[in-house]
Write an enzyme that holds these catalytic residues in place. Sequence first.
Site, PDB file in Angstrom:
ATOM      1  N   HIS A  16      79.944  69.674 -26.790  1.00  0.00           N
ATOM      2  CA  HIS A  16      81.279  69.639 -26.177  1.00  0.00           C
ATOM      3  C   HIS A  16      81.180  68.978 -24.805  1.00  0.00           C
ATOM      4  CE1 HIS A  16      81.123  73.631 -23.645  1.00  0.00           C
ATOM      5  NE2 HIS A  16      79.945  73.066 -23.702  1.00  0.00           N
ATOM      6  N   CYS A  25      78.695  70.065 -16.831  1.00  0.00           N
ATOM      7  CA  CYS A  25      79.329  70.247 -18.141  1.00  0.00           C
ATOM      8  C   CYS A  25      80.482  69.279 -18.399  1.00  0.00           C
ATOM      9  CB  CYS A  25      79.800  71.687 -18.327  1.00  0.00           C
ATOM     10  SG  CYS A  25      78.409  72.829 -18.478  1.00  0.00           S
ATOM     11  N   HIS A  29      77.369  67.464 -23.984  1.00  0.00           N
ATOM     12  CA  HIS A  29      76.111  68.200 -24.133  1.00  0.00           C
ATOM     13  C   HIS A  29      76.296  69.218 -25.250  1.00  0.00           C
ATOM     14  CE1 HIS A  29      78.623  70.759 -21.618  1.00  0.00           C
ATOM     15  NE2 HIS A  29      77.844  71.779 -21.950  1.00  0.00           N
ATOM     16  N   HIS A  31      75.021  73.150 -27.266  1.00  0.00           N
ATOM     17  CA  HIS A  31      74.498  74.502 -27.146  1.00  0.00           C
ATOM     18  C   HIS A  31      74.084  75.021 -28.520  1.00  0.00           C
ATOM     19  CE1 HIS A  31      75.911  75.000 -23.025  1.00  0.00           C
ATOM     20  NE2 HIS A  31      77.057  74.460 -23.401  1.00  0.00           N
ATOM     21  N   HIS A  75      77.120  71.410 -35.741  1.00  0.00           N
ATOM     22  CA  HIS A  75      76.807  69.993 -35.577  1.00  0.00           C
ATOM     23  C   HIS A  75      78.056  69.132 -35.409  1.00  0.00           C
ATOM     24  CE1 HIS A  75      72.816  71.383 -36.639  1.00  0.00           C
ATOM     25  NE2 HIS A  75      72.381  70.280 -36.035  1.00  0.00           N
ATOM     26  N   GLU A 136      76.613  81.274 -25.364  1.00  0.00           N
ATOM     27  CA  GLU A 136      76.469  79.835 -25.166  1.00  0.00           C
ATOM     28  C   GLU A 136      75.009  79.507 -24.868  1.00  0.00           C
ATOM     29  OE1 GLU A 136      79.598  77.339 -23.119  1.00  0.00           O
ATOM     30  OE2 GLU A 136      78.021  77.337 -21.601  1.00  0.00           O
TER      31      GLU A 136
END
Length: 150
Positions: A16, A25, A29, A31, A75, A136
């Site tokens: 995201h 952020c 990137h 998680h 994904h 997260e």
Amino acid sequence: MSNIRITKQFSFETGHALYGYDGKCKNVHGHSYRLDVTVIGQPISDNTNVKFGMVIDFTDLKKIVKEEIVDVFDHATVFNKNTPHIELAREFQKRDHNVLLVDYQPTSEMMVIDFADKIQKRLPTSIALHSLKLHETATSYAQWFASDND
């Protein structure tokens, strides 16, 4: 009969970016998310029912969460469709990337609200969603509790 809470854990990988954010952020990137889903209900008391003694079969809960959350978000890259990130999302889609466009800033807080809504719609009427915990990272998570949202 007593109310019992049961929890099932799920994991998925999602990317995201937070449009307008003033830190790292803002960049795309990902998680390794872990989602804990807790439901509450009374164990089935009918001893002729194949699920006698269960609040809900873990397999049935898994099916709901996999179809609504894991299989959709795993994904994928999530973008707020109401931001200029829509252009980046379209470019990713042209390159055959799995992109999700949502109506919210894709923070853990907003994702867990979205997840609660999706899961609640699929649960049997005798079962209530009690809480969600969306990790997260290993040390950062957002929680949703039904009691906070009555």
